[in-house]
Design a protein around this motif. Structure first.
Motif, PDB file in Angstrom:
ATOM      1  N   LYS A  22       0.816  -1.211   0.000  1.00 41.47           N
ATOM      2  CA  LYS A  22       0.000   0.000   0.000  1.00 41.47           C
ATOM      3  C   LYS A  22       0.851   1.263   0.000  1.00 41.47           C
ATOM      4  O   LYS A  22       0.533   2.233  -0.683  1.00 41.47           O
ATOM      5  CB  LYS A  22      -0.941  -0.008   1.202  1.00 41.47           C
ATOM      6  N   ALA A  23       1.928   1.244   0.771  1.00 44.23           N
ATOM      7  CA  ALA A  23       2.756   2.442   0.876  1.00 44.23           C
ATOM      8  C   ALA A  23       3.478   2.738  -0.433  1.00 44.23           C
ATOM      9  O   ALA A  23       3.564   3.897  -0.854  1.00 44.23           O
ATOM     10  CB  ALA A  23       3.758   2.279   2.009  1.00 44.23           C
ATOM     11  N   ALA A  24       4.001   1.713  -1.103  1.00 44.72           N
ATOM     12  CA  ALA A  24       4.764   1.921  -2.329  1.00 44.72           C
ATOM     13  C   ALA A  24       3.917   2.478  -3.459  1.00 44.72           C
ATOM     14  O   ALA A  24       4.435   3.093  -4.386  1.00 44.72           O
ATOM     15  CB  ALA A  24       5.413   0.610  -2.767  1.00 44.72           C
ATOM     16  N   ALA A  25       2.605   2.262  -3.388  1.00 42.01           N
ATOM     17  CA  ALA A  25       1.703   2.788  -4.415  1.00 42.01           C
ATOM     18  C   ALA A  25       1.263   4.210  -4.099  1.00 42.01           C
ATOM     19  O   ALA A  25       0.547   4.821  -4.893  1.00 42.01           O
ATOM     20  CB  ALA A  25       0.475   1.883  -4.539  1.00 42.01           C
ATOM     21  N   THR A  26       1.684   4.729  -2.949  1.00 47.64           N
ATOM     22  CA  THR A  26       1.198   6.018  -2.479  1.00 47.64           C
ATOM     23  C   THR A  26       2.296   7.048  -2.279  1.00 47.64           C
ATOM     24  O   THR A  26       2.070   8.249  -2.392  1.00 47.64           O
ATOM     25  CB  THR A  26       0.451   5.847  -1.140  1.00 47.64           C
ATOM     26  N   MET A  27       3.518   6.597  -1.986  1.00 42.41           N
ATOM     27  CA  MET A  27       4.612   7.512  -1.693  1.00 42.41           C
ATOM     28  C   MET A  27       5.936   6.846  -2.030  1.00 42.41           C
ATOM     29  O   MET A  27       6.014   5.610  -2.075  1.00 42.41           O
ATOM     30  CB  MET A  27       4.608   7.891  -0.201  1.00 42.41           C
ATOM     31  N   PRO A  28       6.977   7.617  -2.280  1.00 43.30           N
ATOM     32  CA  PRO A  28       8.283   6.990  -2.473  1.00 43.30           C
ATOM     33  C   PRO A  28       8.816   6.434  -1.159  1.00 43.30           C
ATOM     34  O   PRO A  28       8.618   7.035  -0.102  1.00 43.30           O
ATOM     35  CB  PRO A  28       9.162   8.147  -2.986  1.00 43.30           C
ATOM     36  N   LEU A  29       9.458   5.287  -1.234  1.00 42.63           N
ATOM     37  CA  LEU A  29      10.062   4.666  -0.067  1.00 42.63           C
ATOM     38  C   LEU A  29      11.581   4.816  -0.144  1.00 42.63           C
ATOM     39  O   LEU A  29      12.147   4.952  -1.224  1.00 42.63           O
ATOM     40  CB  LEU A  29       9.707   3.182   0.008  1.00 42.63           C
ATOM     41  N   ALA A  30      12.215   4.783   1.003  1.00 39.06           N
ATOM     42  CA  ALA A  30      13.670   4.893   1.032  1.00 39.06           C
ATOM     43  C   ALA A  30      14.212   4.141   2.227  1.00 39.06           C
ATOM     44  O   ALA A  30      13.480   3.809   3.168  1.00 39.06           O
ATOM     45  CB  ALA A  30      14.096   6.364   1.085  1.00 39.06           C
ATOM     46  N   LEU A  31      15.500   3.872   2.189  1.00 34.82           N
ATOM     47  CA  LEU A  31      16.218   3.309   3.317  1.00 34.82           C
ATOM     48  C   LEU A  31      17.121   4.393   3.883  1.00 34.82           C
ATOM     49  O   LEU A  31      17.788   5.104   3.123  1.00 34.82           O
ATOM     50  CB  LEU A  31      17.059   2.102   2.872  1.00 34.82           C
ATOM     51  N   ILE A  32      17.113   4.553   5.191  1.00 36.00           N
ATOM     52  CA  ILE A  32      17.987   5.523   5.838  1.00 36.00           C
ATOM     53  C   ILE A  32      18.750   4.834   6.954  1.00 36.00           C
ATOM     54  O   ILE A  32      18.285   3.834   7.498  1.00 36.00           O
ATOM     55  CB  ILE A  32      17.203   6.732   6.402  1.00 36.00           C
ATOM     56  N   LYS A  33      19.907   5.358   7.280  1.00 37.31           N
ATOM     57  CA  LYS A  33      20.726   4.752   8.331  1.00 37.31           C
ATOM     58  C   LYS A  33      20.646   5.591   9.590  1.00 37.31           C
ATOM     59  O   LYS A  33      20.922   6.792   9.582  1.00 37.31           O
ATOM     60  CB  LYS A  33      22.180   4.629   7.878  1.00 37.31           C
ATOM     61  N   GLU A  34      20.228   4.936  10.692  1.00 41.79           N
ATOM     62  CA  GLU A  34      20.134   5.592  11.985  1.00 41.79           C
ATOM     63  C   GLU A  34      20.878   4.754  13.021  1.00 41.79           C
ATOM     64  O   GLU A  34      20.537   3.597  13.239  1.00 41.79           O
ATOM     65  CB  GLU A  34      18.667   5.747  12.421  1.00 41.79           C
ATOM     66  N   HIS A  35      21.863   5.352  13.650  1.00 42.36           N
ATOM     67  CA  HIS A  35      22.611   4.657  14.709  1.00 42.36           C
ATOM     68  C   HIS A  35      23.093   3.281  14.242  1.00 42.36           C
ATOM     69  O   HIS A  35      22.889   2.260  14.895  1.00 42.36           O
ATOM     70  CB  HIS A  35      21.755   4.506  15.970  1.00 42.36           C
TER      71      HIS A  35
END
Length: 253
Positions: free
Chosen positions: A41-54
């Motif tokens: 559902k999310a990929a059809a609605t907004m761009p997704l990304a990977l981010i690095k935290e800690h």
């Protein structure tokens, strides 16, 4: 969560809270946490990304083109078709303490009170209905986030995570740093054993969804004109995606 309060009858004694009346609390969050159960559902609605935290990778929905402004929230209402699960459990969060998780609430959320507001627990130490509903939803999401983290760790070990293209940053006027996607060429060149390990870790759906969601940056451009912040969005992003083979997956390969 910088200043958490542990959710327990003892810690919350004499304290109350105010359930959010709308989504204004997330109006300044351009990146919203997601878990793998939300991919379709999310990929059809907004761009997704990977981010690095800690030192850990996170899956997020990119909801803005600048920090401090969520394009999907205007006047406290969500403008998109899919609303991330994280929004329904705020201001509660599960914080890992050793091998266990502790439910906490953000003291700085502006939702804590003293005499006025709703109690966290009744006189018998039982959670109120409003709190219980959020905590149960949070526990369900937390298990899915844990599975997502394992999948992202598997992707990171194979070194297939790569930054979003600089051209996309420029074309979109994007000022949020640290957004990553999957290097399709590197993924296709993995040996069979390594590729199978990603499949077993359930990492492949994340890899595919992140890259396939990038054309949703078109939506960010439109929302930026409807719900502007400080950055002016370009009128047209079509030229960036035209004939761009690096942003497509060959599922038959």
């Amino acid at each position: 969560m910088p200043n958490p309060l542990v959710l327990s009858p003892k810690e919350c004694q004499g304290k109350t809270w105010h359930p959010p009346v709308d989504l204004s609390f997330a109006a300044d969050k351009a990146l919203i946490p997601l878990h793998a159960g939300e991919l379709a559902k999310a990929a059809a609605t907004m761009p997704l990304a990977l981010i690095k935290e800690h030192r850990e990778w996170r899956l997020v929905g990119v909801c803005g083109i600048e920090t401090g402004h969520n394009l999907f929230i205007k006047d406290g209402k969500w403008l998109g078709n899919y609303r991330p699960a994280w929004l329904s459990s705020y201001p509660f969060e599960i914080v890992a303490v050793g091998e266990k998780g502790v439910v906490t609430i953000d003291r700085d959320s502006g939702l804590l009170g003293a005499e006025e507001g709703e109690p966290f627990f009744d006189e018998q130490g039982q959670m109120s209905d409003a709190v219980s509903i959020r905590v149960e939803a949070l526990k369900t999401s937390h298990r899915k986030h844990q599975a997502t983290q394992k999948a992202l760790s598997a992707l990171a070990k194979t070194k297939v995570i790569t930054p979003w293209p600089e051209a996309l940053y420029s074309q979109l006027g994007l000022s949020i740093n640290g957004l990553h996607m999957i290097d399709e060429k590197a993924l296709s060149q993995l040996d069979d054993e390594t590729f199978l390990s990603l499949r077993k870790a359930q990492a492949l759906p994340i890899a595919y969804a992140v890259n396939l969601s990038l054309p949703q940056t078109h939506l960010l451009g439109r929302l930026a004109r409807l719900n502007p912040g400080y950055v002016t969005a370009p009128e047209n992003l079509d030229s960036f995606f035209d004939n761009d083979e690096d942003l497509s997956f060959d599922f038959d390969a």
